[in-house]
Design a protein around this motif. Structure first.
Motif, short mmCIF file in Angstrom:
data_model
loop_
_atom_site.label_atom_id
_atom_site.label_comp_id
_atom_site.label_asym_id
_atom_site.label_seq_id
_atom_site.Cartn_x
_atom_site.Cartn_y
_atom_site.Cartn_z
N ASP A 5 71.16 2.67 -75.19
CA ASP A 5 70.03 3.39 -75.29
C ASP A 5 69.81 4.46 -76.27
O ASP A 5 70.57 4.53 -77.23
CB ASP A 5 69.47 3.78 -73.99
N VAL A 6 69.13 5.46 -76.33
CA VAL A 6 68.71 6.56 -77.35
C VAL A 6 70.04 7.05 -77.70
O VAL A 6 70.42 7.15 -78.88
CB VAL A 6 67.64 7.25 -76.82
N ILE A 7 70.63 7.56 -76.42
CA ILE A 7 72.01 8.16 -76.61
C ILE A 7 72.94 7.21 -76.00
O ILE A 7 73.07 7.41 -74.85
CB ILE A 7 72.04 9.76 -76.15
N PRO A 8 73.94 6.50 -76.71
CA PRO A 8 74.88 5.60 -76.00
C PRO A 8 75.80 6.31 -74.96
O PRO A 8 76.21 7.40 -75.24
CB PRO A 8 75.47 4.87 -77.12
N ASP A 9 75.91 5.61 -73.85
CA ASP A 9 76.52 6.39 -72.71
C ASP A 9 78.03 6.37 -73.05
O ASP A 9 78.79 7.15 -72.32
CB ASP A 9 76.42 5.18 -71.54
N PHE A 10 78.66 5.72 -73.91
CA PHE A 10 79.91 5.97 -74.13
C PHE A 10 80.29 7.23 -75.07
O PHE A 10 81.51 7.59 -75.11
CB PHE A 10 80.53 4.77 -75.03
N ILE A 11 79.45 8.03 -75.65
CA ILE A 11 79.51 9.28 -76.18
C ILE A 11 79.93 10.42 -75.29
O ILE A 11 78.96 10.76 -74.28
CB ILE A 11 78.21 9.78 -76.89
N PRO A 12 81.09 10.87 -74.92
CA PRO A 12 81.55 11.70 -74.15
C PRO A 12 80.57 13.08 -74.05
O PRO A 12 80.25 13.77 -75.02
CB PRO A 12 82.89 12.07 -74.53
#
Length: 132
Positions: free
Chosen positions: A91-98
């Motif tokens: 989505d707008v801020i990908p979930d894999f970004i810690p």
């Protein structure tokens, strides 16, 4: 449904997404309950929404079964949009970004709850009456 041209998560983004929801999206959201629940439980930021998420799924399922229809389409669409947004890892801020990946998911579910709060209360009243 989740085009990348608008990057700012705000009420307008939420409303624009909700009005695009159709019956197929509602079905997809309802059928993805386990995946969405796991994602909510496994992300520290969304974990506080575990119980309200269960209630929103109950509303969605009772609506689909025809057991509870005293609910505006906007509310059903808001629930579906929120769950599909949470489910989308890119989505707008990908979930894999810690540390950041769930901020937008948190914002979307917060907007949803704020917009449908009165319908949640009505649904809870309905459930309480149903158990008497």
């Amino acid at each position: 449904m989740f085009g990348k041209k608008k990057k700012e998560i705000n009420e307008e983004y939420f409303k624009e997404g909700v009005v695009k929801v159709d019956e197929g999206d509602v079905e997809l959201a309802a059928n993805s309950q386990e995946e969405v629940s796991d994602k909510i439980l496994n992300s520290g930021m969304l974990k506080k929404y575990t119980e309200i998420g269960k209630l929103m799924y109950a509303m969605l399922n009772d609506y689909r079964k025809g057991q509870y229809r005293d609910i505006p389409w906007f509310t059903i669409a808001a629930i579906a949009f929120s769950f599909l947004y949470i489910l989308n890892p890119l989505d707008v801020i990908p979930d894999f970004i810690p540390g950041l990946g769930y901020i937008d998911d948190f914002a979307i579910i917060t907007f949803a709850i704020r917009f449908i709060e009165s319908d949640i209360h009505k649904y809870l009243d309905y459930k309480l009456e149903e158990t008497k």
